[in-house]
Write a protein that holds these residues in place. Structure first.
Motif, PDB file in Angstrom:
ATOM      1  N   ALA B  32      14.434   1.974   0.248  1.00  0.00           N
ATOM      2  CA  ALA B  32      15.336   2.953  -0.373  1.00  0.00           C
ATOM      3  C   ALA B  32      14.684   4.336  -0.428  1.00  0.00           C
ATOM      4  O   ALA B  32      15.364   5.364  -0.315  1.00  0.00           O
ATOM      5  CB  ALA B  32      15.716   2.487  -1.779  1.00  0.00           C
ATOM      6  N   ALA B  33      13.369   4.368  -0.598  1.00  0.00           N
ATOM      7  CA  ALA B  33      12.663   5.657  -0.670  1.00  0.00           C
ATOM      8  C   ALA B  33      12.548   6.311   0.704  1.00  0.00           C
ATOM      9  O   ALA B  33      12.243   7.495   0.806  1.00  0.00           O
ATOM     10  CB  ALA B  33      11.265   5.454  -1.268  1.00  0.00           C
ATOM     11  N   GLY B  34      12.758   5.533   1.768  1.00  0.00           N
ATOM     12  CA  GLY B  34      12.733   6.101   3.111  1.00  0.00           C
ATOM     13  C   GLY B  34      11.362   6.136   3.762  1.00  0.00           C
ATOM     14  O   GLY B  34      11.091   7.017   4.590  1.00  0.00           O
ATOM     15  N   VAL B  35      10.507   5.175   3.426  1.00  0.00           N
ATOM     16  CA  VAL B  35       9.207   5.125   4.120  1.00  0.00           C
ATOM     17  C   VAL B  35       9.453   4.863   5.610  1.00  0.00           C
ATOM     18  O   VAL B  35      10.508   4.338   5.996  1.00  0.00           O
ATOM     19  CB  VAL B  35       8.288   4.024   3.527  1.00  0.00           C
ATOM     20  N   ASP B  36       8.476   5.224   6.427  1.00  0.00           N
ATOM     21  CA  ASP B  36       8.665   5.092   7.877  1.00  0.00           C
ATOM     22  C   ASP B  36       8.486   3.659   8.371  1.00  0.00           C
ATOM     23  O   ASP B  36       9.089   3.260   9.362  1.00  0.00           O
ATOM     24  CB  ASP B  36       7.700   6.035   8.602  1.00  0.00           C
ATOM     25  N   SER B  37       7.612   2.923   7.689  1.00  0.00           N
ATOM     26  CA  SER B  37       7.480   1.497   8.000  1.00  0.00           C
ATOM     27  C   SER B  37       6.883   0.809   6.781  1.00  0.00           C
ATOM     28  O   SER B  37       6.406   1.464   5.842  1.00  0.00           O
ATOM     29  CB  SER B  37       6.605   1.265   9.237  1.00  0.00           C
ATOM     30  N   ILE B  38       6.947  -0.513   6.817  1.00  0.00           N
ATOM     31  CA  ILE B  38       6.422  -1.315   5.707  1.00  0.00           C
ATOM     32  C   ILE B  38       5.387  -2.279   6.274  1.00  0.00           C
ATOM     33  O   ILE B  38       5.615  -2.920   7.305  1.00  0.00           O
ATOM     34  CB  ILE B  38       7.563  -2.074   4.996  1.00  0.00           C
ATOM     35  N   GLY B  39       4.233  -2.343   5.611  1.00  0.00           N
ATOM     36  CA  GLY B  39       3.172  -3.264   6.021  1.00  0.00           C
ATOM     37  C   GLY B  39       3.137  -4.439   5.063  1.00  0.00           C
ATOM     38  O   GLY B  39       2.506  -4.374   3.995  1.00  0.00           O
ATOM     39  N   ALA B  40       3.836  -5.506   5.426  1.00  0.00           N
ATOM     40  CA  ALA B  40       3.857  -6.691   4.562  1.00  0.00           C
ATOM     41  C   ALA B  40       2.629  -7.537   4.834  1.00  0.00           C
ATOM     42  O   ALA B  40       2.146  -7.605   5.968  1.00  0.00           O
ATOM     43  CB  ALA B  40       5.114  -7.504   4.818  1.00  0.00           C
ATOM     44  N   LEU B  41       2.118  -8.182   3.806  1.00  0.00           N
ATOM     45  CA  LEU B  41       0.982  -9.102   3.955  1.00  0.00           C
ATOM     46  C   LEU B  41      -0.242  -8.411   4.538  1.00  0.00           C
ATOM     47  O   LEU B  41      -0.939  -8.953   5.402  1.00  0.00           O
ATOM     48  CB  LEU B  41       1.385 -10.317   4.800  1.00  0.00           C
ATOM     49  N   GLY B  42      -0.484  -7.182   4.068  1.00  0.00           N
ATOM     50  CA  GLY B  42      -1.781  -6.562   4.323  1.00  0.00           C
ATOM     51  C   GLY B  42      -2.774  -7.048   3.283  1.00  0.00           C
ATOM     52  O   GLY B  42      -2.504  -8.019   2.561  1.00  0.00           O
ATOM     53  N   SER B  43      -3.922  -6.388   3.194  1.00  0.00           N
ATOM     54  CA  SER B  43      -4.904  -6.788   2.179  1.00  0.00           C
ATOM     55  C   SER B  43      -4.295  -6.690   0.795  1.00  0.00           C
ATOM     56  O   SER B  43      -4.495  -7.578  -0.048  1.00  0.00           O
ATOM     57  CB  SER B  43      -6.153  -5.902   2.262  1.00  0.00           C
ATOM     58  N   THR B  44      -3.542  -5.620   0.547  1.00  0.00           N
ATOM     59  CA  THR B  44      -2.876  -5.457  -0.745  1.00  0.00           C
ATOM     60  C   THR B  44      -1.815  -6.526  -0.928  1.00  0.00           C
ATOM     61  O   THR B  44      -1.519  -6.932  -2.046  1.00  0.00           O
ATOM     62  CB  THR B  44      -2.239  -4.048  -0.811  1.00  0.00           C
ATOM     63  N   GLY B  45      -1.259  -6.990   0.156  1.00  0.00           N
ATOM     64  CA  GLY B  45      -0.266  -8.065   0.114  1.00  0.00           C
ATOM     65  C   GLY B  45      -0.892  -9.444   0.078  1.00  0.00           C
ATOM     66  O   GLY B  45      -0.190 -10.454   0.162  1.00  0.00           O
ATOM     67  N   GLY B  46      -2.212  -9.502  -0.073  1.00  0.00           N
ATOM     68  CA  GLY B  46      -2.900 -10.762  -0.337  1.00  0.00           C
ATOM     69  C   GLY B  46      -2.839 -11.799   0.766  1.00  0.00           C
ATOM     70  O   GLY B  46      -2.997 -13.001   0.515  1.00  0.00           O
ATOM     71  N   TYR B  47      -2.644 -11.345   2.022  1.00  0.00           N
ATOM     72  CA  TYR B  47      -2.434 -12.317   3.097  1.00  0.00           C
ATOM     73  C   TYR B  47      -3.502 -13.391   3.174  1.00  0.00           C
ATOM     74  O   TYR B  47      -3.218 -14.552   3.468  1.00  0.00           O
ATOM     75  CB  TYR B  47      -2.332 -11.609   4.455  1.00  0.00           C
ATOM     76  N   ALA B  48      -4.754 -12.974   2.893  1.00  0.00           N
ATOM     77  CA  ALA B  48      -5.868 -13.904   3.088  1.00  0.00           C
ATOM     78  C   ALA B  48      -5.800 -15.096   2.138  1.00  0.00           C
ATOM     79  O   ALA B  48      -6.422 -16.132   2.380  1.00  0.00           O
ATOM     80  CB  ALA B  48      -7.195 -13.165   2.902  1.00  0.00           C
ATOM     81  N   TYR B  49      -5.028 -14.950   1.056  1.00  0.00           N
ATOM     82  CA  TYR B  49      -4.997 -15.984   0.013  1.00  0.00           C
ATOM     83  C   TYR B  49      -3.794 -16.909   0.131  1.00  0.00           C
ATOM     84  O   TYR B  49      -3.684 -17.865  -0.630  1.00  0.00           O
ATOM     85  CB  TYR B  49      -4.992 -15.307  -1.367  1.00  0.00           C
TER      86      TYR B  49
END
Lengths: 294, 294
Positions: B32-49
């Motif tokens: 909704a804010a209009g970001v150019d892309s979204i990075g799901a399951l990056g380090s902040t998204g905790g993918y490793a866990y």
């Protein structure tokens, strides 16, 4: 359980999964040599790379192949809920102890690491060995944190990284001071093991002991009555320690096990790769010079 | 795909698993804010866990909630065979790109890391972003290795760690020189993003952009025409960058998302823990001072 030589075998693993026959053979060989315990699925055993199912299966094979020799099983994982499941699997497989490192992706705080051990030790029915391996976990324990964790129920031992020989007496004494009575102290870092045992450590958690148990038993036994002899036997293996330093103990042990005809190739799961040809030749030359036979 | 602001949301996760409603809300807010892309399951998204199943499910939710905004999905894991499975899942979920770090337990060699990217890129039908994050992987890329990997088929971008502002022009130029034409260069390390964008990086892969997209879009847009304004907007957020430095960006972002009422608590999987009360208060105070609202 936590005394003498604890030998850590490879878990030979290719892209198709674990070479179960090869793994069984490695464990049987250690039991036949008379090691005091076996550390299955340690760092050398590639625990971090294997699925829950593979680890459960490897734990069962290790316990079966070890006969009367007690087996400790590595239960480390990034997430506590996975560690709890692995602890249950290891106990169901007949492990006599479990080994747990604070495996990290995000850098962990002291309180998070304490919380991990608190969560895991609470439900155990076998002793746990705290696995301090900053080379793989990038977590550094303070002596104070070691003391707090070792005071939790069911902690039986602490496995510390290698200590250069001249520092070993002071460090071993400091650890003893930090740990509650009854918690065993174990050294790793094979090249420093003789010094650690001579300084009074209870047990040597050994990478190369998983491949060359007789040579390592000789060092371990000598340390009980003839410190100078233990150092001499260890120094004889200096060419091997140098290769460990250059290429890492895992890849050297993998190449050595291949050279001795004990396992096939490849035996490390990708992205890990066996040593390149030149380095393999160095490993072969060192084994020949040491007159090591399978 | 690899331009402007790429926002990396948390994947709120408790001991019962992912809070899917909370995660969907976070992603919808970014779109909704209009970001150019979204990075799901990056380090902040905790993918490793997270488990393969959780990651597949989160990838589907992210793609669905993002609407027209392209989603990049993290596929990192210790073992190459797991990475390959995760790449397939991400593509099946509709990911527009995948993100891969050389996650390490055993320290990897350059050849092993190259081999990992070679194995994974060969089968992709979406572009891959090479994820260089020595803080979590403890692997350090040389510029030469970056160049070799970026020359593999299907490599679309490289995500590099933060570069202090005064070094950014030289480092960005050196990277450009090492990378083939057409491979995008993205900066991370939120506090250094304005400097990196001003130095000509194509994209900002942003932790805080996953929570405060409007503030980060303002910095990103300013960097296109008014470098001084981008730096000024970034410097306004210095109190937040200081908290990132003190407590780590993941735990601060987690506490901030809670404070803004976007997700519940706990939202990090154990052994990770939320910040203690005092630190939470600091986060709340900084958000109030910055007049940040959900």
């Amino acid at each position: 359980m936590f005394t003498g030589l604890s030998a850590f075998p490879l878990t030979p693993t290719g892209e198709a999964g674990i070479d179960e026959r090869g793994f069984r053979k490695l464990v049987e060989r250690l039991a036949a040599a008379g090691v005091d315990s076996i550390g299955a699925l340690g760092s050398t055993g590639g625990y971090a790379y294997l699925t829950r199912e593979e680890r459960s299966r490897a734990a069962r094979i290790a316990v079966d192949a070890a006969g009367d020799v007690p087996v400790m099983v590595g239960i480390g994982a990034l997430r506590t809920s996975d560690v709890l499941a692995l602890a249950e699997d290891a106990q169901n497989a007949g492990a006599s102890a479990v080994l747990l490192a604070p495996v990290s992706y995000q850098q962990l705080t002291d309180d998070e690491v304490f919380g991990l051990y608190e969560d895991v030790t609470a439900g155990l029915s076998v002793p746990l060995c705290v696995y301090d391996n900053p080379g793989t976990t990038h977590f550094r324990f303070s002596d104070e944190l070691h003391g707090r964790i070792a005071s939790l129920p069911n902690v039986g031992a602490v496995k510390i990284p290698g200590i250069p020989e001249d520092q070993a007496p002071a460090r071993v004494a400091a650890f003893r001071n930090a740990l509650p009575a009854g918690v065993a102290l174990g050294v790793s870092g094979d090249q420093f093991a003789a010094g650690g045992l001579n300084a009074g450590a209870d047990v040597w958690f050994s990478v190369i002991g998983g491949l060359l148990p007789e040579e390592c038993l000789a060092i371990t036994r000598a340390a009980r009555h003839d410190a100078a002899r233990a150092v001499e036997l260890s120094q004889r293996m200096t060419p091997l320690w140098k290769l460990f330093g250059r290429y890492g103990s895992l890849r050297v042990t993998s190449a050595a096990a291949e050279h001795l005809g004990l396992i096939g190739s490849p035996n490390l799961p990708r992205p890990l790769r066996g040593l390149p040809a030149e380095a393999r030749q160095e490993v072969a030359d060192v084994l020949e010079a040491l007159e090591v036979r399978a």
